[in-house]
Scaffold this motif. Structure first.
Motif, PDB file in Angstrom:
ATOM      1  N   THR A 280       1.088  -0.693   0.255  1.00 28.36           N
ATOM      2  CA  THR A 280      -0.049  -0.274  -0.221  1.00 28.36           C
ATOM      3  C   THR A 280       0.905   1.562   0.211  1.00 28.36           C
ATOM      4  O   THR A 280       0.449   2.634  -0.687  1.00 28.36           O
ATOM      5  CB  THR A 280      -0.581   0.012   1.575  1.00 28.36           C
ATOM      6  OG1 THR A 280      -2.075  -1.419   1.553  1.00 28.36           O
ATOM      7  CG2 THR A 280      -1.348   1.386   1.276  1.00 28.36           C
ATOM      8  N   TYR A 281       1.746   1.337   0.455  1.00 29.76           N
ATOM      9  CA  TYR A 281       2.517   2.730   0.958  1.00 29.76           C
ATOM     10  C   TYR A 281       3.885   2.002   0.216  1.00 29.76           C
ATOM     11  O   TYR A 281       4.443   3.702   0.311  1.00 29.76           O
ATOM     12  CB  TYR A 281       2.551   2.605   2.430  1.00 29.76           C
ATOM     13  CG  TYR A 281       1.437   2.357   3.378  1.00 29.76           C
ATOM     14  CD1 TYR A 281       0.579   4.012   3.158  1.00 29.76           C
ATOM     15  CD2 TYR A 281       1.109   1.261   3.780  1.00 29.76           C
ATOM     16  CE1 TYR A 281      -0.484   3.882   3.860  1.00 29.76           C
ATOM     17  CE2 TYR A 281      -0.452   1.908   4.842  1.00 29.76           C
ATOM     18  CZ  TYR A 281      -0.515   2.700   4.480  1.00 29.76           C
ATOM     19  OH  TYR A 281      -1.994   2.867   5.283  1.00 29.76           O
ATOM     20  N   PHE A 282       4.533   1.358  -0.212  1.00 29.78           N
ATOM     21  CA  PHE A 282       5.881   1.409  -0.718  1.00 29.78           C
ATOM     22  C   PHE A 282       6.542   1.008  -2.415  1.00 29.78           C
ATOM     23  O   PHE A 282       7.434   0.887  -2.398  1.00 29.78           O
ATOM     24  CB  PHE A 282       6.953   1.357   0.749  1.00 29.78           C
ATOM     25  CG  PHE A 282       6.827   1.498   2.061  1.00 29.78           C
ATOM     26  CD1 PHE A 282       7.812   2.766   2.114  1.00 29.78           C
ATOM     27  CD2 PHE A 282       5.575   0.823   2.218  1.00 29.78           C
ATOM     28  CE1 PHE A 282       7.724   3.286   3.317  1.00 29.78           C
ATOM     29  CE2 PHE A 282       5.089   1.365   4.385  1.00 29.78           C
ATOM     30  CZ  PHE A 282       6.682   2.655   4.927  1.00 29.78           C
ATOM     31  N   SER A 283       5.507   0.591  -2.582  1.00 29.08           N
ATOM     32  CA  SER A 283       5.541  -0.185  -3.565  1.00 29.08           C
ATOM     33  C   SER A 283       5.235   0.590  -4.779  1.00 29.08           C
ATOM     34  O   SER A 283       5.204   0.456  -5.989  1.00 29.08           O
ATOM     35  CB  SER A 283       4.334  -1.031  -3.451  1.00 29.08           C
ATOM     36  OG  SER A 283       3.145  -1.027  -3.996  1.00 29.08           O
ATOM     37  N   THR A 284       3.969   1.910  -4.929  1.00 27.54           N
ATOM     38  CA  THR A 284       3.839   2.925  -6.118  1.00 27.54           C
ATOM     39  C   THR A 284       4.963   3.347  -6.712  1.00 27.54           C
ATOM     40  O   THR A 284       5.366   3.803  -7.238  1.00 27.54           O
ATOM     41  CB  THR A 284       2.821   4.359  -5.600  1.00 27.54           C
ATOM     42  OG1 THR A 284       1.618   3.430  -4.232  1.00 27.54           O
ATOM     43  CG2 THR A 284       2.276   4.701  -6.357  1.00 27.54           C
ATOM     44  N   TYR A 285       5.834   4.267  -5.401  1.00 27.14           N
ATOM     45  CA  TYR A 285       7.126   4.581  -5.896  1.00 27.14           C
ATOM     46  C   TYR A 285       8.091   3.989  -4.784  1.00 27.14           C
ATOM     47  O   TYR A 285       8.094   4.584  -3.303  1.00 27.14           O
ATOM     48  CB  TYR A 285       6.890   6.546  -5.383  1.00 27.14           C
ATOM     49  CG  TYR A 285       5.715   6.952  -5.974  1.00 27.14           C
ATOM     50  CD1 TYR A 285       5.739   6.905  -7.537  1.00 27.14           C
ATOM     51  CD2 TYR A 285       4.824   7.222  -5.483  1.00 27.14           C
ATOM     52  CE1 TYR A 285       4.534   7.674  -8.017  1.00 27.14           C
ATOM     53  CE2 TYR A 285       3.778   7.911  -5.888  1.00 27.14           C
ATOM     54  CZ  TYR A 285       3.672   8.245  -7.748  1.00 27.14           C
ATOM     55  OH  TYR A 285       2.707   9.129  -8.028  1.00 27.14           O
ATOM     56  N   LYS A 286       9.158   3.587  -5.848  1.00 22.98           N
ATOM     57  CA  LYS A 286       9.611   2.253  -4.638  1.00 22.98           C
ATOM     58  C   LYS A 286      10.619   3.250  -3.913  1.00 22.98           C
ATOM     59  O   LYS A 286      11.772   3.785  -4.106  1.00 22.98           O
ATOM     60  CB  LYS A 286      10.505   1.496  -5.509  1.00 22.98           C
ATOM     61  CG  LYS A 286      10.022  -0.273  -6.063  1.00 22.98           C
ATOM     62  CD  LYS A 286      10.920  -1.184  -6.330  1.00 22.98           C
ATOM     63  CE  LYS A 286      11.249  -2.499  -5.686  1.00 22.98           C
ATOM     64  NZ  LYS A 286       9.622  -2.731  -4.899  1.00 22.98           N
ATOM     65  N   GLY A 287      10.559   2.654  -2.705  1.00 25.93           N
ATOM     66  CA  GLY A 287      11.809   2.990  -1.273  1.00 25.93           C
ATOM     67  C   GLY A 287      10.790   4.402  -0.433  1.00 25.93           C
ATOM     68  O   GLY A 287      12.076   4.844   0.004  1.00 25.93           O
ATOM     69  N   LYS A 288       9.895   4.776  -1.473  1.00 25.66           N
ATOM     70  CA  LYS A 288       9.235   6.184  -0.558  1.00 25.66           C
ATOM     71  C   LYS A 288       8.323   5.968  -0.225  1.00 25.66           C
ATOM     72  O   LYS A 288       7.360   4.986  -0.821  1.00 25.66           O
ATOM     73  CB  LYS A 288       8.881   7.270  -1.684  1.00 25.66           C
ATOM     74  CG  LYS A 288      10.416   7.830  -2.227  1.00 25.66           C
ATOM     75  CD  LYS A 288      10.353   8.931  -3.906  1.00 25.66           C
ATOM     76  CE  LYS A 288      12.231   8.461  -3.853  1.00 25.66           C
ATOM     77  NZ  LYS A 288      11.785   9.091  -5.077  1.00 25.66           N
ATOM     78  N   TYR A 289       7.472   6.522   0.932  1.00 26.28           N
ATOM     79  CA  TYR A 289       6.276   6.199   2.007  1.00 26.28           C
ATOM     80  C   TYR A 289       5.404   7.283   1.104  1.00 26.28           C
ATOM     81  O   TYR A 289       6.059   8.440   0.915  1.00 26.28           O
ATOM     82  CB  TYR A 289       6.556   6.869   3.471  1.00 26.28           C
ATOM     83  CG  TYR A 289       5.158   7.076   3.834  1.00 26.28           C
ATOM     84  CD1 TYR A 289       4.163   5.854   4.120  1.00 26.28           C
ATOM     85  CD2 TYR A 289       3.880   8.367   4.016  1.00 26.28           C
ATOM     86  CE1 TYR A 289       3.041   6.154   4.339  1.00 26.28           C
ATOM     87  CE2 TYR A 289       2.923   8.333   4.190  1.00 26.28           C
ATOM     88  CZ  TYR A 289       2.673   7.846   4.430  1.00 26.28           C
ATOM     89  OH  TYR A 289       1.213   7.555   4.919  1.00 26.28           O
ATOM     90  N   PHE A 290       4.158   6.629   0.554  1.00 31.45           N
ATOM     91  CA  PHE A 290       2.917   7.541  -0.654  1.00 31.45           C
ATOM     92  C   PHE A 290       1.960   7.989   0.284  1.00 31.45           C
ATOM     93  O   PHE A 290       1.627   6.690   0.669  1.00 31.45           O
ATOM     94  CB  PHE A 290       3.490   6.952  -1.994  1.00 31.45           C
ATOM     95  CG  PHE A 290       2.685   7.539  -3.094  1.00 31.45           C
ATOM     96  CD1 PHE A 290       1.906   8.794  -2.635  1.00 31.45           C
ATOM     97  CD2 PHE A 290       0.952   6.861  -3.209  1.00 31.45           C
ATOM     98  CE1 PHE A 290       1.255   9.154  -3.019  1.00 31.45           C
ATOM     99  CE2 PHE A 290      -0.170   7.325  -4.259  1.00 31.45           C
ATOM    100  CZ  PHE A 290       0.059   8.441  -3.933  1.00 31.45           C
ATOM    101  N   THR A 291       1.762   8.941   0.790  1.00 34.60           N
ATOM    102  CA  THR A 291       1.064   9.257   1.197  1.00 34.60           C
ATOM    103  C   THR A 291      -0.771   9.312   0.808  1.00 34.60           C
ATOM    104  O   THR A 291      -1.392   9.061   1.518  1.00 34.60           O
ATOM    105  CB  THR A 291       1.038  11.116   1.661  1.00 34.60           C
ATOM    106  OG1 THR A 291       0.622  11.544   0.472  1.00 34.60           O
ATOM    107  CG2 THR A 291       2.372  11.236   1.941  1.00 34.60           C
ATOM    108  N   GLY A 292      -0.887   9.191  -0.648  1.00 37.85           N
ATOM    109  CA  GLY A 292      -1.757   8.924  -1.212  1.00 37.85           C
ATOM    110  C   GLY A 292      -2.282  10.706  -1.736  1.00 37.85           C
ATOM    111  O   GLY A 292      -3.653  10.479  -2.395  1.00 37.85           O
ATOM    112  N   ASP A 293      -1.713  11.759  -1.186  1.00 40.47           N
ATOM    113  CA  ASP A 293      -2.127  13.032  -1.684  1.00 40.47           C
ATOM    114  C   ASP A 293      -1.386  13.742  -2.459  1.00 40.47           C
ATOM    115  O   ASP A 293      -0.283  12.957  -2.982  1.00 40.47           O
ATOM    116  CB  ASP A 293      -2.042  13.690  -0.385  1.00 40.47           C
ATOM    117  CG  ASP A 293      -3.603  14.023   0.886  1.00 40.47           C
ATOM    118  OD1 ASP A 293      -4.432  13.596   0.751  1.00 40.47           O
ATOM    119  OD2 ASP A 293      -3.075  12.984   1.857  1.00 40.47           O
ATOM    120  N   GLY A 294      -1.753  14.537  -3.336  1.00 41.25           N
ATOM    121  CA  GLY A 294      -1.577  15.730  -3.986  1.00 41.25           C
ATOM    122  C   GLY A 294      -1.065  16.318  -3.528  1.00 41.25           C
ATOM    123  O   GLY A 294      -2.128  16.768  -2.371  1.00 41.25           O
TER     124      GLY A 294
END
Ligand code: 6R9
Length: 650
Positions: free
Chosen positions: A488-502
């Motif tokens: 959920t949090y680290f696969s959209t942008y590998k190695g980064k916590y993705f918040t889901g926010d623009g």
């Protein structure tokens, strides 16, 4: 040049603030260049039974592992209660303001300590052990805070479920974390209406037990004295159990990385996730942000209007303030009961200095008219805060001018259930304000804006908000499903916590959160997955398919728009719409009630069967000019039908 007016830091804000502009710059630099040194120092703000020798041990790569202060030992309730007794045992810890304006209570640190110790003993005597999951389904009464703290005292993991959730939602959460102990009340009271908490609990347990769950005990606080069903042996009255309990209970020595609580939150897919927070890092982060963001000083009266069922209630009604020895106000009611002056009357009654609420409440009160505000004094107010969703500049300016009379800085605090505490926010003595911007990162927080391919963007830009290194308050895993956490949090942008926010960054380096970029709705500051509402809709026997999107709503921020395809032979009607609204309320809870339902003979799908929400969002917004490319749809004519139906409704 920036397009919005900058509100410079006033000398009087600077004067009393813990952090000025130079300190912010210096601390921020240290916090990102030498996190071990910085957090090693600030971790000592709380008391440790066994001091830590290691500080940060985190990786966002591979299987993702996050550990802070990993060899330290502490207890959260000890930090929130015992350590204050000597200096401020007789100071008020919680001011409770009832739904009824004539009802209130003040509880000192000594009293709260005794209550928590007794309750901890009750839990122990009923077989609750370290690591067990206790579900808390309570109204906004001090016993809710006591229940949370009692769990932490004995090392039980609490899972607070918002009192507005339905029996089904409660059951799902009981099942997911295999909780066998529930603390609730006979009924809740909000805006003059009762909420059948015990009855809902009974129904939830029945549902959960059909899936093999077993709830051993339900501990019931008597709040209203209303009639409730009773199962002897299982159900226990809080007041009866407490009478027998001793007020002495040694706090359990917990490892910094032992679980503290689970809090369920919605994501873009599947069931709500059990966000897991642990003990040491969470408490350091919640208490530190509470002190510096709200500029809390000894004796200040602090009020956060959230419910303990949300993360804001956890971090900024209970744990942050109490760890700091603060006076925290807990409000049972709603902003417009008995009328729209209520917030400001409570501010005057209890001489509140710091006030923290959500944009949806601000917009609703703004709509009710200035006189509800201006007829009250509000002279005690010194600082205002906002949380839960983007605040539009108009509401910000109204809050600043009318409520705060240009005397109070506004801290627009961006964060999430997952982050445990505030990540992007002004510090009132250090950072000039811009209406609608959460401004700058807190200490230790490294935001990065990336494009859709994950490339970091420099300077002024707009894209997806990631955080590229860990901070102590970060969630550690999804309870029982670490794979889902990584996914959920680290696969959209590998190695980064993705918040889901623009997010947009302006020429001054200020961050402007633009809202969710995934399929998560934010309705009146409450997070909901479109998938959850869709699955509630399709569970109705007359519904074959449903697609849910958000649309701009003046008060709620976002409203819930549902496209519903009916089973063959079912006739659409206004009656049926009402039935579906009632059905979703029952399945999830009143906060998920659809605002608009449109019957749709077909939904726009790609050939692989994916619903194109982009198109549905545009139609819901009444924007038909830029529907974009519809050629990849399996059946492009569906779109014309939807547009026609939508327009015929007006
Ligand atoms: C604390 C809380 C998190 C989502 C988050 C974002 C939105 C929260 C905000 C904000 C703009 C702010 N959000 N605060 N957006 N400005 N100051 O609300 O947690 O319930 O998990 O919601 O809320 O979209 O991603 P949670």
């Amino acid at each position: 040049m920036s397009e919005t007016q900058v509100h410079e830091t006033k000398p009087e804000w600077k004067e009393r603030a813990w952090i000025d502009a130079q300190t912010y710059e210096a601390w921020y630099r240290e916090s990102v260049e030498d996190p071990d040194g910085f957090w090693g120092k600030h971790g000592k703000r709380i008391d440790w039974f066994k001091p830590y020798t290691k500080v940060k041990n985190t990786s966002f790569e591979g299987n993702v592992s996050i550990k802070w202060f990993e060899d330290g030992e502490l207890n959260v309730s000890y930090n929130c209660l015992d350590r204050h007794l000597e200096k401020r045992g007789d100071q008020v810890a919680i001011i409770w303001e009832g739904d009824d304006p004539n009802e209130d209570r003040k509880i000192t640190y000594r009293e709260l300590h005794a209550e928590v110790c007794k309750l901890a003993n009750v839990l122990k005597s009923r077989g609750v052990k370290k690591g067990d999951r206790v579900t808390i389904y309570m109204p906004m009464i001090p016993e809710a805070a006591a229940a949370m703290l009692a769990c932490t005292r004995i090392g039980a993991i609490h899972s607070v479920v918002f009192g507005g959730f339905s029996p089904d939602s409660l059951a799902g959460r009981i099942i997911d974390c295999q909780s066998d102990f529930v603390i609730t009340a006979d009924q809740g009271l909000r805006g003059g209406r009762t909420i059948p908490l015990k009855e809902n609990t009974d129904k939830a347990i029945e549902i959960a037990e059909q899936s093999g769950a077993k709830v051993r005990h339900v501990l019931v606080v008597r709040r209203t004295g209303g009639q409730v069903g009773w199962q002897d042996g299982r159900d226990l009255w809080y007041h009866e159990e407490m009478e027998k309990a001793s007020a002495e209970c040694e706090p359990e020595h917990m490892n910094a990385e032992d679980p503290l609580f689970i809090l369920y939150t919605s994501g873009s897919t599947g069931k709500p996730k059990g966000v897991l927070h642990t003990t040491g890092g969470y408490l350091v982060y919640a208490s530190m942000t509470h002190q510096y963001v709200f500029d809390y000083h000894d004796g200040d009266i602090y009020w956060c209007t959230a419910d303990v069922g949300w993360v804001t209630g956890h971090s900024y009604i209970v744990y942050g303030p109490l760890a700091n020895g603060a006076i925290t106000l807990m409000f049972e009611g709603v902003p417009n009961y008995p009328d729209s002056s209520r917030f400001w009357q409570v501010v005057d009654k209890h001489q509140v200095n710091i006030f923290y609420t959500a944009p949806t409440a601000i917009r609703a009160l703004m709509g009710a008219g200035d006189e509800f505000v201006t007829k009250t004094s509000r002279k005690s107010l010194r600082l205002l805060g906002s949380v839960g969703e983007p605040i539009n500049p108009e509401a910000w300016e109204w809050y600043y001018r009318v409520v705060g009379e240009e005397r109070c800085p506004i801290v627009d605090t961006w964060w999430q259930t997952e982050t445990g505490g505030i990540l992007i926010t002004p510090l009132p003595g250090a950072i000039p304000l811009k209406a609608g911007s959460a401004t700058k990162p807190f200490f230790g927080v490294k935001p990065e804006i990336v494009d859709n391919d994950g490339n970091p963007l420099e300077g002024p830009c707009s894209g997806n908000l990631c955080i590229i290194d860990s901070w102590p308050g970060q969630m550690r895993t999804v309870y029982g499903d670490h794979e889902r956490f990584v996914q959920t949090y680290f696969s959209t942008y590998k190695g980064k916590y993705f918040t889901g926010d623009g997010c947009r960054r302006d020429e001054d380096g200020y961050y402007w959160i633009t809202g969710r970029v995934d399929d998560v709705l934010n309705v009146s500051g409450h997070r909901m997955g479109t998938a959850e509402i869709e699955s509630a809709l399709v569970s109705h026997p007359k519904v074959s398919e449903a697609a849910v999107v958000g649309y701009p709503h003046e008060i709620k921020g976002q409203g819930i728009y549902c496209y519903v395809t009916l089973m063959a032979g079912v006739t659409p009607s206004e009656e049926l719409k009402k039935e579906l609204v009632a059905h979703v309320r029952k399945e999830i809870g009143p906060i998920a009630a659809p605002d608009k339902i449109q019957f749709a003979p077909g939904l726009p799908k790609t050939r692989s069967g994916k619903i194109m929400r982009r198109i549905l969002r545009k139609i819901a917004e009444d924007d038909y000019t830029s529907l974009g490319d519809t050629s990849t749809l399996a059946d492009p004519s569906v779109v014309n039908d939807l547009v026609e139906n939508r327009q015929n409704r007006h």
